[in-house]
Design an enzyme around this catalytic site. Structure first.
Site, PDB file in Angstrom:
ATOM      1  N   LYS A   1      17.014 -76.074-144.379  1.00  0.00           N
ATOM      2  CA  LYS A   1      17.120 -77.417-143.221  1.00  0.00           C
ATOM      3  C   LYS A   1      15.981 -77.234-142.512  1.00  0.00           C
ATOM      4  CE  LYS A   1      21.103 -80.401-142.202  1.00  0.00           C
ATOM      5  NZ  LYS A   1      21.869 -80.608-141.256  1.00  0.00           N
TER       6      LYS A   1
ATOM      7  N   LYS B   1      19.562 -72.467-145.089  1.00  0.00           N
ATOM      8  CA  LYS B   1      20.248 -73.923-145.398  1.00  0.00           C
ATOM      9  C   LYS B   1      19.258 -74.533-146.122  1.00  0.00           C
ATOM     10  CE  LYS B   1      22.922 -74.793-141.772  1.00  0.00           C
ATOM     11  NZ  LYS B   1      23.706 -75.666-140.932  1.00  0.00           N
TER      12      LYS B   1
HETATM   13  N1  C2G Z   1      28.393 -85.469-138.415  1.00  0.00           N
HETATM   14  C1  C2G Z   1      29.286 -86.497-138.239  1.00  0.00           C
HETATM   15  N2  C2G Z   1      28.735 -87.861-138.432  1.00  0.00           N
HETATM   16  C2  C2G Z   1      27.612 -87.985-138.456  1.00  0.00           C
HETATM   17  C3  C2G Z   1      26.755 -87.044-138.691  1.00  0.00           C
HETATM   18  C4  C2G Z   1      27.252 -85.644-138.685  1.00  0.00           C
HETATM   19  O1  C2G Z   1      30.418 -86.459-138.172  1.00  0.00           O
HETATM   20  N3  C2G Z   1      27.078 -89.338-138.500  1.00  0.00           N
HETATM   21  C5  C2G Z   1      29.346 -84.306-138.512  1.00  0.00           C
HETATM   22  C6  C2G Z   1      29.075 -83.414-139.624  1.00  0.00           C
HETATM   23  O2  C2G Z   1      29.976 -83.823-140.656  1.00  0.00           O
HETATM   24  C7  C2G Z   1      29.246 -81.927-139.245  1.00  0.00           C
HETATM   25  C8  C2G Z   1      28.780 -82.012-137.755  1.00  0.00           C
HETATM   26  O3  C2G Z   1      28.561 -83.378-137.518  1.00  0.00           O
HETATM   27  O4  C2G Z   1      30.676 -81.519-139.183  1.00  0.00           O
HETATM   28  C9  C2G Z   1      27.276 -81.449-137.534  1.00  0.00           C
HETATM   29  O5  C2G Z   1      26.327 -82.191-138.605  1.00  0.00           O
HETATM   30  P1  C2G Z   1      25.091 -81.221-138.921  1.00  0.00           P
HETATM   31  O6  C2G Z   1      24.275 -81.016-137.864  1.00  0.00           O
HETATM   32  O7  C2G Z   1      24.616 -81.948-140.158  1.00  0.00           O
HETATM   33  O8  C2G Z   1      25.730 -79.743-139.439  1.00  0.00           O
HETATM   34  P2  C2G Z   1      25.281 -79.047-141.114  1.00  0.00           P
HETATM   35  O9  C2G Z   1      24.068 -78.968-141.117  1.00  0.00           O
HETATM   36  O10 C2G Z   1      26.120 -79.841-142.163  1.00  0.00           O
HETATM   37  O11 C2G Z   1      25.879 -77.602-140.683  1.00  0.00           O
HETATM   38  O12 C2G Z   1      28.605 -73.660-141.661  1.00  0.00           O
HETATM   39  C10 C2G Z   1      28.513 -75.335-141.296  1.00  0.00           C
HETATM   40  C11 C2G Z   1      26.908 -75.975-141.107  1.00  0.00           C
HETATM   41  O13 C2G Z   1      26.743 -75.192-140.199  1.00  0.00           O
HETATM   42  C12 C2G Z   1      27.236 -77.162-141.073  1.00  0.00           C
END
Ligand code: C2G
Length: 151
Positions: free
Chosen positions: A46, A44
């Site tokens: 990341k 990703k």
């Molecule tokens: N999230 C949220 N509010 C925030 C930060 C994150 O609601 N202030 C939510 C994101 O929208 C997501 C979840 O928390 O639904 C996890 O966020 P991340 O760890 O950034 O996940 P990501 O890297 O986007 O991976 O296949 C899908 C991916 O694995 C998602």
């Protein structure tokens, strides 16, 4: 018995994640979470602070989460949904529309992210603080050298 399924990296576990998981747990009777592995995060693009095992343990310690499993690729969701008998697939709305293709086997929802907090913002804050502290140390050294030279 409604199972809700979601996915994420959940690095530097913070209240934004907790509030999302709390809302997801209110939508069903069980919440299962696919936590991105370190190799999938590389895919990703990341970089995480916490390795997978720590991010998994933090998620498992959250009262709203019933089960955590590894998310290793983009393609496994369909199989996960069937294995977990999930009836709701829910993500924060930064993913709005991205997983609609799953709607033939699960109800897909995107809910508002928790505002004003993110892993990126936490990392930025810490790097700015570190820079400020470095500057303070440089100022002190300059003053100390100045004092020594004036003797
Ligand atoms: N999230 C949220 N509010 C925030 C930060 C994150 O609601 N202030 C939510 C994101 O929208 C997501 C979840 O928390 O639904 C996890 O966020 P991340 O760890 O950034 O996940 P990501 O890297 O986007 O991976 O296949 C899908 C991916 O694995 C998602």
């Amino acid at each position: 018995m409604k199972t809700v399924i979601t996915y994420g990296t959940f690095d530097l576990f913070h209240v934004g994640h907790v509030k999302l998981l709390q809302r997801l747990s209110d939508m069903g009777s069980k919440l299962v979470v696919g936590c991105s592995t370190d190799s999938f995060n590389q895919l990703k693009g990341k970089r995480t602070v916490y390795p997978y095992q720590q991010r998994k343990l933090l998620l498992e310690s959250c009262r709203y989460v019933d089960k955590v499993f590894p998310e290793e690729n983009w393609e496994q969701k369909r199989e996960d949904i069937i294995r977990e008998s999930a009836s709701l697939f829910v993500m924060g709305d930064d993913w709005a529309g991205k997983f609609d293709s799953l709607s033939d086997i699960v109800e897909v929802f995107y809910i508002p992210r928790t505002p004003d907090i993110s892993t990126t913002e936490i990392k930025t804050y810490l790097s700015v603080r570190n820079e400020e502290k470095d500057q303070e140390i440089r100022n002190l050294l300059t003053r100390a050298l100045g004092l020594m030279e004036s003797k």
